[in-house]
Design an enzyme around this catalytic site. Structure first.
Site, short mmCIF file in Angstrom:
data_model
loop_
_atom_site.label_atom_id
_atom_site.label_comp_id
_atom_site.label_asym_id
_atom_site.label_seq_id
_atom_site.Cartn_x
_atom_site.Cartn_y
_atom_site.Cartn_z
N ASN A 5 8.18 3.99 4.57
CA ASN A 5 9.44 3.81 3.55
C ASN A 5 9.37 4.76 2.46
O ASN A 5 8.70 5.10 1.71
CB ASN A 5 8.95 2.22 2.80
N THR B 2 15.07 1.67 -9.26
CA THR B 2 15.47 3.09 -9.63
C THR B 2 16.95 3.17 -9.79
O THR B 2 17.95 2.64 -9.06
CB THR B 2 15.20 3.86 -8.26
N ASP C 67 0.93 -1.18 0.09
CA ASP C 67 -0.04 -0.14 0.02
C ASP C 67 0.97 1.24 0.01
O ASP C 67 1.05 1.98 0.90
CB ASP C 67 -1.08 0.02 1.26
N LYS C 68 1.45 1.61 -1.16
CA LYS C 68 2.36 2.72 -1.21
C LYS C 68 1.80 3.87 -0.94
O LYS C 68 2.52 4.88 -0.18
CB LYS C 68 2.71 2.91 -2.83
N GLY D 97 10.18 -13.65 1.29
CA GLY D 97 9.66 -15.07 0.79
C GLY D 97 9.04 -15.77 2.06
O GLY D 97 8.69 -17.07 1.78
N TYR E 187 4.39 -10.06 2.03
CA TYR E 187 3.97 -9.26 0.82
C TYR E 187 3.52 -10.47 -0.02
O TYR E 187 2.37 -10.78 -0.32
CB TYR E 187 4.88 -8.43 0.29
N THR E 188 4.47 -10.95 -0.67
CA THR E 188 4.10 -12.01 -1.93
C THR E 188 3.53 -13.38 -1.33
O THR E 188 2.52 -13.65 -1.82
CB THR E 188 5.39 -12.33 -2.58
N PHE F 51 9.20 2.86 -7.91
CA PHE F 51 8.98 3.79 -6.81
C PHE F 51 7.47 4.56 -7.51
O PHE F 51 7.62 6.05 -7.33
CB PHE F 51 10.06 4.86 -6.58
N THR G 167 14.91 -8.46 3.60
CA THR G 167 15.67 -7.63 2.83
C THR G 167 14.80 -7.03 1.83
O THR G 167 13.45 -7.53 1.65
CB THR G 167 16.78 -8.56 1.96
N ASN G 168 15.25 -6.31 0.78
CA ASN G 168 14.58 -5.79 -0.42
C ASN G 168 14.31 -7.17 -1.52
O ASN G 168 14.76 -8.11 -1.11
CB ASN G 168 15.35 -4.82 -1.01
N ASN H 24 9.09 -7.59 -10.16
CA ASN H 24 8.24 -6.14 -10.13
C ASN H 24 9.54 -5.22 -10.65
O ASN H 24 10.65 -5.34 -10.14
CB ASN H 24 7.62 -5.56 -8.98
N ARG H 25 9.03 -4.16 -11.67
CA ARG H 25 10.02 -3.21 -11.89
C ARG H 25 9.19 -1.86 -11.92
O ARG H 25 9.25 -1.18 -12.72
CB ARG H 25 10.71 -3.45 -13.36
#
Length: 345
Positions: free
Chosen positions: A151, A190, A75-76, A306, A327-328, A125, A257-258, A121-122
């Site tokens: 974030n 980015t 939820d950006k 994960g 998330y995933t 931002f 991590t990211n 995803n790409r």
């Protein structure tokens, strides 16, 4: 009686998601995500409050009802803060956001790897900007009783040499509204952003943010936690150096991590971007384990990457994670994933 009604509604939602998942997976991932966010937004307006369980635990300066939170990226723009808070999350991390709103990369930019329970995803931002998000938080926070975090990142066209200005802009606006701010210097989407993890940039960046936070704290009651989100693709020596700076500059914790740029299979090689989901898990687990050894016992580590069931959550905790983020796993397994994990870790 009110809690019982809410429990029944949540139980139905868990079942409904399992029925709707094939339909959601039949449309492009970004469409499905937007549909889900809109449904959660409207769910937030339904009668009934989130379980007001007062039995919180203190973890690294955060007071949570359980150790499982929502990862950044879901939820950006704070579309569904109220609806998400009705689920059994211990905390929510919103964003990533940048000083100015930006469209992100061209579509399609999210891809499912169904056999591997993964996403690529790409997005780049894509968000409405920090000011739009903080306006939503001001409106919704009185109705939410779990910790919130934001974030933050830099705009795509901001040179690395001026990136600190973007992070400071975001931090000033978020500081008094949330419980923690996560400095995102590890997104692979980015261009050049991950260079901020290098010694050439990171020490000055973090030192200035800590000074800014401490100066703002003098005029407010609470101290906002500063976290750093790190990459799973760092070599061990790079991670050790980064952890050394994080600790020495007074950062409160890390999110590990990211997403990863590595590709575990031929199917995943056809798309650029950051990979999340089960293939990321071994990298995230190893990163948490190494980071714990570099940072010591009394340092907040949020394990992210994960986690999809109770077993993977327990292993992440055993590796050294104090808190966890999903998330995933939610995309593939729905609210049941959160419910089961939050009850045992």
């Amino acid at each position: 009686m009110e809690f019982l009604c809410l429990f029944r509604i949540l139980h139905r939602i868990v079942s409904i998601y399992e029925l709707l998942r094939p339909i959601l997976f039949s449309v492009p991932p970004e469409w499905a995500h937007q549909l889900t966010l809109n449904a959660l937004r409207w769910y937030g307006y339904l009668p009934g409050k989130r379980n007001t369980d007062s039995s919180t635990i203190e973890v690294g300066g955060l007071y949570v009802t359980n150790r499982v939170g929502l990862a950044a990226g879901f939820d950006k723009d704070g579309v569904a803060i109220r609806g998400l808070s009705k689920f059994n999350f211990g905390f929510l991390e919103l964003g990533a956001v940048t000083p100015r709103g930006q469209a992100g990369n061209s579509r399609p930019r999210v891809f499912r790897l169904k056999k591997e329970f993964a996403l690529i995803n790409r997005l780049g931002f894509n968000n409405q900007g920090i000011d739009a998000l903080t306006r939503k938080i001001v409106k919704e926070k009185p109705l939410v009783n779990i910790p919130l975090g934001i974030n933050i990142g830099k705009n795509f066209d901001t040179p690395l040499e001026q990136a600190i200005d973007d992070y400071e802009y975001c931090f000033v606006r978020a500081n008094s509204l949330v419980d923690f701010v996560t400095v995102n210097i590890s997104s692979p989407n980015t261009p050049g952003l991950r260079e901020l993890q290098g010694m050439q940039h990171v020490q000055n960046l973090l030192a200035r943010l800590v000074r800014l936070r401490d100066s703002l704290t003098e005029n407010q009651e609470k101290r906002t936690l500063l976290l750093v989100k790190i990459s799973p693709d760092l070599a061990e020596q790079e991670l050790e150096s980064l952890c050394g700076v994080i600790r020495s500059e007074g950062i409160d914790g890390i999110v590990a991590t990211n997403t990863t740029t590595s590709r575990p299979s031929k199917d995943s090689e056809q798309h650029q971007g950051g990979l999340s989901g089960r293939p990321l898990y071994p990298l995230a687990l190893n990163c948490v384990r190494q980071a714990r050894s570099f940072l010591g016992e009394r340092f907040l580590i949020i394990g992210c990457g994960g986690i999809w069931d109770v077993a993977s959550a327990k292993k992440m905790r055993e590796a050294g994670a104090d808190l966890l983020q999903l998330y995933t796993g939610l995309v593939y397994h729905g609210p049941r994933c959160l419910r089961e994990i939050s009850q045992v870790v």
